[in-house]
Enzyme design. Sequence first.
Site, PDB file in Angstrom:
ATOM      1  N   GLU A 242       0.894  -1.173   0.000  1.00  0.00           N
ATOM      2  CA  GLU A 242       0.000   0.000   0.000  1.00  0.00           C
ATOM      3  C   GLU A 242       0.924   1.212   0.000  1.00  0.00           C
ATOM      4  O   GLU A 242       1.548   1.519   1.021  1.00  0.00           O
ATOM      5  CB  GLU A 242      -0.875   0.003   1.256  1.00  0.00           C
ATOM      6  CG  GLU A 242      -1.838  -1.177   1.367  1.00  0.00           C
ATOM      7  CD  GLU A 242      -3.125  -0.981   0.572  1.00  0.00           C
ATOM      8  OE1 GLU A 242      -3.201  -0.045  -0.248  1.00  0.00           O
ATOM      9  OE2 GLU A 242      -4.051  -1.782   0.766  1.00  0.00           O
ATOM     10  N   CYS A 276      -2.500   9.239   3.107  1.00  0.00           N
ATOM     11  CA  CYS A 276      -2.067   8.631   1.836  1.00  0.00           C
ATOM     12  C   CYS A 276      -2.943   9.095   0.684  1.00  0.00           C
ATOM     13  O   CYS A 276      -2.454   9.351  -0.409  1.00  0.00           O
ATOM     14  CB  CYS A 276      -2.041   7.112   1.948  1.00  0.00           C
ATOM     15  SG  CYS A 276      -3.603   6.396   2.478  1.00  0.00           S
TER      16      CYS A 276
END
Length: 474
Positions: A242, A276
Amino acid sequence: MQPKFYNIINDELRSSDKTHAVTNPRTEDNLWPCPIASTDDFEEAVSAAQKAFVTWGRTTVAERQAALVKLADVLEEHSSELGEILSQETGKSAILADIDIKASIAQCLYYSKTALEDEVQYEDDTTRVVATHTPLGVVAAICPWNFPLILSNIKVVSSLVTGNCVIVKPSPFTPYAVMKWVELSRGILPPGVFQVLNGGADLGSLMTLHPGIAKISFTGTIATGKRVMAACAKTLKKVTLELAGNDACIVCADADFDKTIPSVASGAFFNAGQVCVASKRIYVHESIYDEFLKRLVEEVETKYGVQENPRAPSVFGPVDNKAQFESVRAIIEECKAQNFDIVTGGKTASVSASGKGFWLEPTIVSRPPEDCTLVKEEQFGPVLPVLAWSDEDDVVSRSNLANAGLGASIYSTDLQKAERIARRLEAGSVYINQFERPNFGAYFAGMKDSGFGGEMGKQGLLSYSYTQCLHFAK
Ligand code: NAD
């Protein structure tokens, strides 16, 4: 009394000869000694996990889900203690720290009701094929610093509900709350099933190379992700990456200003942009550009200032650590050196009243060139480029950078148009008329450079399992 922290191996508290202390980014105070796991600690943790897996891997889903409810109870019961620790290690306000804990509880409870089921994949007169999902073994969860609990917890609950054992490695910038949570959770799971080790790149690297670890679930930068994947290849580990996102946010000419402006500001400056999927590049239709920018600046100046008191009702905060502070500061300095149009913020010297802390003001740069660092790279901090567009093909192509595969957002009152644009964006999660916010029930995965595989939702659980097909002759 000063809190104490331990590596947790086989349900035992372990100190270490080597310790380090994190700096509170809000105040620059030194926090508590934190034991750094040795290679022996790591080997012991892997052995304990492998031993535990023999029985834990054969438990029923119901047994595992009952454990998740208990893990949620620990978070709930100790939320003020954990929130205080989290707030100090990340510099987050009490509100933001509380979000980290509440969301982790919600994840535990969601996966206490969500799991993979067997399915008939094929059937005819002669055969029936049932797909079942079996655990991988020992998972190592390598985590970043921006949401220490949420981002560790999703790896923990995904590992446990699928029958794996898990060793968590929090970021060395934010180890404390995760270590305390694992410590407080002792006794819920059999020894060796849920362990935590504190360390940095060295420990992470050992994890990626160890033959006793079946899977690495990694969240962090693209550069480290590439190293992790290369190392995992040596033992053919399963790997989920990720990674970073340089999310584009597209504002159409028909966007509803009253709803869009607060949402865009939040998407960009929540947690000082250290998300993010923060909106990292705003593309505003040329026909509304000036008015939109003016109102965005007003919104940001009113709601996202520096508030040194952690109890202040603010979702803005300092940059988490010195290295990231310097990296964001360098981007702002570059904008200044290039004479870009900085419409709010822009100071790079200390901006807090106390002169302490890794604080930067929310900064907005109007119409910087597309090829500058602020637009091309993920800033991961409170500085935002706002750019103009007028042609749909052009904005789609500018949005679709290789490092922008994680998320994107679009604002328009024409939902058909918004969906048409959304489907052309090369990003794993596209948010329409809302800022980017992962949903723990929805698959979350980066396209292109932003990741490899994904987590969350039932699809995410597949990456923590082998799918085994049982072919029954009729
Ligand atoms: P990082 O890559 O520097 O570190 C992440 C973790 O990897 C840390 O625990 C670190 O100790 C460890 N590590 C470092 N070198 C390693 C190596 N060679 N082998 C194994 N492990 C190693 O990332 P960071 O600065 O902690 O996190 C910020 C980044 O994470 C940002 O780019 C952000 O966009 C990204 N992020 C992505 C997501 C997502 O879900 N896609 C979520 C949060 C953050």
